[in-house]
Design an enzyme around this catalytic site. Structure first.
Site, PDB file in Angstrom:
ATOM      1  N   TYR A 255      78.676  31.070  37.379  1.00 56.89           N
ATOM      2  CA  TYR A 255      79.959  31.567  38.107  1.00 56.89           C
ATOM      3  C   TYR A 255      79.726  32.850  37.967  1.00 56.89           C
ATOM      4  O   TYR A 255      81.057  33.760  38.603  1.00 56.89           O
ATOM      5  CB  TYR A 255      81.253  31.022  37.575  1.00 56.89           C
ATOM      6  CG  TYR A 255      81.239  29.611  37.449  1.00 56.89           C
ATOM      7  CD1 TYR A 255      80.965  28.556  38.429  1.00 56.89           C
ATOM      8  CD2 TYR A 255      81.859  28.642  36.298  1.00 56.89           C
ATOM      9  CE1 TYR A 255      80.908  27.303  38.291  1.00 56.89           C
ATOM     10  CE2 TYR A 255      82.000  27.247  36.089  1.00 56.89           C
ATOM     11  CZ  TYR A 255      81.424  26.534  37.118  1.00 56.89           C
ATOM     12  OH  TYR A 255      81.409  25.223  37.141  1.00 56.89           O
TER      13      TYR A 255
ATOM     14  N   HIS B  45      74.480  29.866  47.613  1.00 53.30           N
ATOM     15  CA  HIS B  45      75.668  30.205  48.453  1.00 53.30           C
ATOM     16  C   HIS B  45      76.437  31.459  47.466  1.00 53.30           C
ATOM     17  O   HIS B  45      76.210  31.604  46.443  1.00 53.30           O
ATOM     18  CB  HIS B  45      76.430  28.966  48.738  1.00 53.30           C
ATOM     19  CG  HIS B  45      76.962  28.415  47.245  1.00 53.30           C
ATOM     20  ND1 HIS B  45      77.689  28.744  46.659  1.00 53.30           N
ATOM     21  CD2 HIS B  45      76.496  27.322  47.124  1.00 53.30           C
ATOM     22  CE1 HIS B  45      78.102  27.911  45.768  1.00 53.30           C
ATOM     23  NE2 HIS B  45      77.087  26.844  45.850  1.00 53.30           N
TER      24      HIS B  45
ATOM     25  N   ASP C  14      73.202  26.115  43.453  1.00 52.87           N
ATOM     26  CA  ASP C  14      72.351  26.478  42.277  1.00 52.87           C
ATOM     27  C   ASP C  14      71.682  25.501  41.423  1.00 52.87           C
ATOM     28  O   ASP C  14      70.540  25.899  40.866  1.00 52.87           O
ATOM     29  CB  ASP C  14      73.645  26.939  41.049  1.00 52.87           C
ATOM     30  CG  ASP C  14      74.579  25.744  41.113  1.00 52.87           C
ATOM     31  OD1 ASP C  14      75.103  25.242  41.991  1.00 52.87           O
ATOM     32  OD2 ASP C  14      74.999  25.456  39.760  1.00 52.87           O
TER      33      ASP C  14
END
Length: 466
Positions: free
Chosen positions: A51, A82, A362
């Site tokens: 994150y 993304h 990811d």
């Protein structure tokens, strides 16, 4: 699978001492740059695991980033995650439930916890945040500027999955690329804008090298979840005890602790379009606790999708085989997750392009990096104690797959070499290659690089999927 079902757009980043809670944060400007990524609150934001917003690892690279003067780039493949997003649907429910339970049971909200009393959970779910969109525009500009000897005259061939945040990331990359070109007086003014050339549907009904879903044994695996549970049981109880002492009346599970920690990065990347305002959730935890959280998320990806899962690397074999095809301009040979219908057509999988851009998630990037052998020097991670990046041979989720992560596979021709050379950069860190003899700059000859990808060429252990 039905070809007509394929969606194509072809015509288309503290006062901190170990154990001391973090102090208040003010606003920062210029948090994000094209060249260096997210640079605000680095002692904290670089510990947000997957994150974390992308930040450049150029200063951590074992090899120089610059291309030697006697060489020129002839081929580039970028593989990107993304941009920053809001939590997934399931996490949205979990985070909101944890906060609601605290608000219902706490009898006091002292000091730094005062905001919780009236906090209204308002994060979106699944979609890119405005900051995440800007990250991808910056990536497009970085790609254009880094390779402008090519990009001034050539468009990248762009692929994405059809997931909204992935496809939109590809679109924002294109926007950033084209804006940089329009600002470049040396660019070909007649070159049309690039576009998202192919959007591949996600789901078990479709072969897709940019999204895992076909390997049934892998999809039902609990290896990653088990590793996360093991380390959560190690570090989170002490945090829960501290928070319960600070918030009278509250009882917290270890999952609640992880949920509250996740609110820090997710709210920070959602509050402003450059993430210059730090969420108040961030100051609820200490520097040591953030180091533990960062490691937890690294374990999640390593045991979920990387070398810690017996079926993790094989999820990236299809893309590795596509990369070899592009490097050698030869047809794809793969019997794993390649979409043979798409890859057989020059319109949807050209072999004569110079620039390629693929957009994914990811988890897929982790599998692909292991399929490429980029982290072959990473030994099994401890599930009971934190290991540093020097102990993990450079692997950490924040270093590997942050929001807007990017890997560049570069091929270059040098005057002293008959054969082109290949190197791989992950977030500006030139990676040590393990499958081929490297020179002092971390490069392999192309044929040796391809030959070193024997795991992918053999299809990995795909047969164990079913």
């Amino acid at each position: 699978m039905g070809f007509l079902a394929i969606v194509l757009s072809v015509a288309l980043l503290f006062r901190s001492t170990s154990g001391t809670p973090l102090g208040p944060r003010g606003k920062h400007s210029d948090c994000n740059s094209v060249d260096h990524g997210y640079q605000c609150f680095p002692e904290l934001s670089h510990k947000w695991g997957l994150y974390a917003p992308y930040f450049s690892l150029q200063d951590e690279s074992p090899f120089p980033l610059d291309v030697p003067e006697d060489c020129h780039i002839t081929f580039v493949q970028v593989l990107a995650r993304h941009g920053a997003r809001s939590p997934t649907h399931s996490k949205t429910k979990a985070y909101a439930a944890t906060i609601a339970a605290i608000q219902k049971s706490a009898t006091a909200f002292p000091g730094k916890y005062a905001f919780l009393q009236s906090y209204n959970y308002s994060l979106d779910s699944e979609e890119l945040t405005p900051f995440g969109r800007n990250q991808l525009r910056d990536l497009g500009a970085q790609f254009y500027e880094r390779y402008n000897a090519l990009t001034r005259h050539i468009n990248p061939f762009v692929r994405a999955t059809d997931a909204s945040r992935v496809h939109e990331s590809a679109e924002k990359f294109v926007e950033g690329f084209q804006t940089a070109r329009q600002d470049d007086h040396h660019a070909n003014p007649h070159q049309p804008s690039p576009r998202v050339d192919v959007a591949i549907p996600e789901g078990s009904a479709y072969n897709n090298t940019l999204e895992h879903s076909l390997c049934t044994a892998f999809e039902s695996s609990t290896v990653g979840d088990d590793a996360v549970a093991n380390f959560t049981a190690v570090f989170a109880p002490a945090i829960a005890q501290r928070l319960e002492a600070d918030l009278p009346g509250v009882q917290l599970s270890t999952d609640d602790v992880v949920n509250l920690m996740a609110m820090c990065p997710f709210e920070t990347v959602s509050l402003t379009d450059d993430a210059h305002t730090l969420s108040p959730f961030c100051d609820l935890f200490t520097a040591t606790e953030w180091t533990q959280y960062n490691y937890l998320l690294s374990l999640d990806k390593y045991y979920g999708y990387g070398g810690g899962n017996p079926l993790g690397p094989v999820q990236g074999v299809g893309w590795a085989n596509e990369l070899m095809a592009r490097l050698t301009r030869a047809p794809v040979h793969d019997h794993t997750c390649v979409n043979n219908t798409l890859d057989a057509s020059p319109a949807t999988f050209p072999l004569n392009a110079t620039l390629y851009a693929d957009f994914s998630h990811d988890s897929n990037l982790v599998s692909i990096f292991w399929a490429l052998g980029l982290y072959n020097g990473t030994a099994p991670l401890s599930q009971t104690s934190v290991e540093s990046v020097s102990q993990t041979d450079g692997y950490a989720a924040a270093w590997t797959v942050p929001f807007a992560a990017r890997a560049y596979v570069e091929m270059m021709q040098c005057r002293a070499e008959k054969e082109p050379l290949v190197r791989v950069l992950v977030n500006d860190r030139v990676m040590p290659l393990h499958g081929c003899p490297t020179d002092k700059l971390g490069r392999c000859k192309r044929d040796a690089f391809v030959a070193g990808l024997s795991f992918a060429q053999a299809g990995g252990n795909w047969a164990d999927c079913f």
